[in-house]
Design a protein around this motif. Sequence first.
Motif, mmCIF file in Angstrom:
data_model
loop_
_atom_site.group_PDB
_atom_site.id
_atom_site.type_symbol
_atom_site.label_atom_id
_atom_site.label_comp_id
_atom_site.label_asym_id
_atom_site.label_seq_id
_atom_site.Cartn_x
_atom_site.Cartn_y
_atom_site.Cartn_z
ATOM 1 N N HIS A 236 0.859 -1.271 0.150
ATOM 2 C CA HIS A 236 -0.043 -0.078 0.111
ATOM 3 C C HIS A 236 0.858 1.443 0.004
ATOM 4 N N PHE A 237 1.939 1.246 -0.733
ATOM 5 C CA PHE A 237 2.773 2.278 -0.880
ATOM 6 C C PHE A 237 2.432 3.146 -2.056
ATOM 7 N N ARG A 238 1.969 4.525 -1.760
ATOM 8 C CA ARG A 238 1.705 5.622 -2.884
ATOM 9 C C ARG A 238 2.894 6.525 -2.838
ATOM 10 N N MET A 239 3.480 6.239 -4.159
ATOM 11 C CA MET A 239 4.622 7.323 -4.229
ATOM 12 C C MET A 239 3.997 8.681 -4.524
ATOM 13 N N LYS A 240 4.150 9.699 -3.599
ATOM 14 C CA LYS A 240 3.443 11.020 -3.763
ATOM 15 C C LYS A 240 4.552 11.785 -4.478
ATOM 16 N N VAL A 241 5.903 11.459 -4.183
ATOM 17 C CA VAL A 241 6.984 12.441 -4.712
ATOM 18 C C VAL A 241 7.916 11.500 -5.284
ATOM 19 N N LEU A 242 8.595 11.940 -6.547
ATOM 20 C CA LEU A 242 9.549 11.186 -7.028
ATOM 21 C C LEU A 242 10.500 12.328 -7.405
ATOM 22 N N ASN A 243 11.780 12.164 -6.629
ATOM 23 C CA ASN A 243 12.981 13.235 -6.965
ATOM 24 C C ASN A 243 14.016 12.487 -7.977
ATOM 25 N N VAL A 244 14.315 12.981 -9.029
ATOM 26 C CA VAL A 244 15.060 12.341 -9.965
ATOM 27 C C VAL A 244 16.477 13.109 -9.909
ATOM 28 N N GLY A 245 16.895 13.822 -8.907
ATOM 29 C CA GLY A 245 18.177 14.290 -8.669
ATOM 30 C C GLY A 245 18.691 15.341 -9.595
ATOM 31 N N GLY A 246 19.936 15.538 -9.503
ATOM 32 C CA GLY A 246 20.464 16.569 -10.536
ATOM 33 C C GLY A 246 21.406 15.933 -11.681
ATOM 34 N N GLY A 247 22.490 16.857 -11.986
ATOM 35 C CA GLY A 247 23.509 16.365 -12.840
ATOM 36 C C GLY A 247 23.487 16.701 -14.304
ATOM 37 N N PHE A 248 22.577 17.647 -14.393
ATOM 38 C CA PHE A 248 22.416 18.291 -15.854
ATOM 39 C C PHE A 248 23.420 18.787 -16.363
ATOM 40 N N GLY A 249 24.107 18.453 -17.451
ATOM 41 C CA GLY A 249 25.528 18.883 -17.965
ATOM 42 C C GLY A 249 25.234 20.381 -18.487
ATOM 43 N N ILE A 250 26.674 21.082 -18.370
ATOM 44 C CA ILE A 250 26.788 22.388 -18.695
ATOM 45 C C ILE A 250 27.890 22.550 -19.657
ATOM 46 N N LYS A 251 28.318 23.721 -20.139
ATOM 47 C CA LYS A 251 29.367 24.079 -21.092
ATOM 48 C C LYS A 251 30.401 24.607 -20.318
ATOM 49 N N TYR A 252 31.279 23.683 -20.159
ATOM 50 C CA TYR A 252 32.585 24.018 -19.519
ATOM 51 C C TYR A 252 33.562 24.837 -20.614
ATOM 52 N N THR A 253 33.628 23.883 -21.685
ATOM 53 C CA THR A 253 34.369 24.372 -22.649
ATOM 54 C C THR A 253 33.591 24.492 -24.095
ATOM 55 N N SER A 254 34.249 24.708 -25.085
ATOM 56 C CA SER A 254 33.653 24.850 -26.362
ATOM 57 C C SER A 254 33.334 23.438 -27.140
ATOM 58 N N LYS A 255 33.765 22.412 -26.406
ATOM 59 C CA LYS A 255 33.714 20.822 -26.840
ATOM 60 C C LYS A 255 32.584 20.275 -26.253
ATOM 61 N N ASP A 256 32.091 20.936 -24.983
ATOM 62 C CA ASP A 256 30.841 20.499 -24.483
ATOM 63 C C ASP A 256 29.660 20.990 -25.164
ATOM 64 N N HIS A 257 28.435 20.344 -25.482
ATOM 65 C CA HIS A 257 27.353 20.314 -26.202
ATOM 66 C C HIS A 257 26.148 19.848 -25.170
ATOM 67 N N PRO A 258 25.763 20.569 -24.140
ATOM 68 C CA PRO A 258 24.796 20.276 -23.560
ATOM 69 C C PRO A 258 23.367 20.305 -23.829
ATOM 70 N N LEU A 259 22.423 19.547 -23.424
ATOM 71 C CA LEU A 259 21.083 19.514 -24.134
ATOM 72 C C LEU A 259 20.529 20.716 -23.281
ATOM 73 N N PRO A 260 19.395 21.215 -23.920
ATOM 74 C CA PRO A 260 18.879 22.357 -23.258
ATOM 75 C C PRO A 260 17.958 21.870 -22.198
ATOM 76 N N ILE A 261 17.928 22.809 -21.091
ATOM 77 C CA ILE A 261 17.251 22.333 -19.672
ATOM 78 C C ILE A 261 15.925 21.781 -20.009
ATOM 79 N N GLY A 262 15.048 22.556 -20.738
ATOM 80 C CA GLY A 262 13.864 22.188 -21.283
ATOM 81 C C GLY A 262 13.679 20.687 -21.670
ATOM 82 N N ARG A 263 14.826 20.277 -22.462
ATOM 83 C CA ARG A 263 14.902 18.746 -22.992
ATOM 84 C C ARG A 263 14.811 17.867 -21.893
ATOM 85 N N PHE A 264 15.699 18.208 -20.847
ATOM 86 C CA PHE A 264 15.767 17.377 -19.882
ATOM 87 C C PHE A 264 14.492 17.014 -19.031
#
Length: 440
Positions: A236-264
């Motif tokens: 009888h466990f009803r999950m009222k909250v699901l927290n999926v954490g962090g970790g969304f990638g960012i552009k440290y250098t010009s070689k990084d191509h992070p996804l738009p935040i909205g896509r995540f």
Amino acid sequence: MHGTQTIGKNGHLYIGGSDAVRLAEKFGTPLYVYDTALIKQKIRLFQEAFSRHSALNWQIAYASKAFSTLAMIQLAGDFGLSLDVVSGGELYTALKAGFPPERIHFHGNNKSADELARALDAKIGTVIVDNFSELSMLEQMCAARGQKIEILLRITPGVEAHTHEFIMTGHDDTKFGFNLDNGMAERAVFLALHSEHLILKGLHCHIGSQIFETEGFIRAIRALFSHMNEWEHHMHFRMKVLNVGGGFGIKYTSKDHPLPIGRFIDVIADTIEDECARHSLCIPEVWIEPGRSIVGEAGTTLYTLGSSKTIPGIREFISIDGGMTDNIRPALYQANYEAICANRADEPAEKKVTIAGKCCETGDVLIKDAFVPESCKMGDILAVFCTGAYGYSMASHYNRLPNPAVVFVEDGEASIVVRRETYEDLIRNDVPLRTFSSRQ
Ligand code: PLP
């Protein structure tokens, strides 16, 4: 360059409308400079992305481990974020900043009784319980106080994601959380549901850092939902909250191509909605915990260039007045950064050099291959981009270097939010064996 960074007519780098060279003169170097307009923009991107999913209730908890100071916590609070803290110290900072306790989520794999007592005293919103010892300690503490607390259980879903890779880990070899595949998670749900004082609101998972793809989140969410029918029907466990954490990638250098935040956010929301439909379950409130994606790109560290050493045919080292003490990430996990000479930002940067820190460690190299103008020389100001996350918060006093100051800049105004440490600060808690006079 990121956010509000521009090059002025004087050839200097400007951040938030402030001349970086003037900032270095006024506040000294090394100096952490935060473009607060960019922090606000990142927060709004997350909020707008969630707002597009009208059927969803959500919370964005800023992971304060990325950069925790009174001013940053106040900014997060003003913008309606919740807050993830991982220690008594982060909790103390949050409370001192006046952050609403009910929006604080307390993480950590070894919370002490003292830390939990402080969290209970402050009546924080949620404890994210990491292991069985904590589960029973928290239950006992709440029973002794006659207090109840809402909890999430941190689950290790057997998915690990970093940058472009995600891995399904068979053995779940991590210190964090209750493993899903070996029955630990199920046992934790059972115990939490039978506790008199712990109110089990839902589950949490965090799959990694600097993630550039959505597959890991999809796999982790599906892995959790694959148990939900059974847990709902048998326990009888009803999950009222699901927290999926962090970790969304960012552009440290010009070689990084992070996804738009909205896509995540779209993928996370759609996957949760799909899984709920598939298993005929109510849609839980969705929580996330971004850290670096809120503050990383907003931070720039200014250094003064010092001595140099040219090894013919090998490389030219240029040393800065900081290093692994203010940014441990390159030494710790070979993180890459880009930099420009802030007082020659309009000159072509064609000379390849290695930027070395001033610490007594061969590995204290901030950027292996940086490009600076030919004319670059001692006394120039180097701006290293994208240092806003896990720089200040991981700073150390190695070689007894005082921690740098932190300034927030916006619309041409610069305000100091952390004062530079002094040498006196370094020995503040030292207790000498005996005074000089008694030794003589
Ligand atoms: N949540 C948890 C549980 C974490 O361990 C971390 C980072 O280590 C974060 C959130 C924040 O991650 P990031 O700063 O990469 O968004």
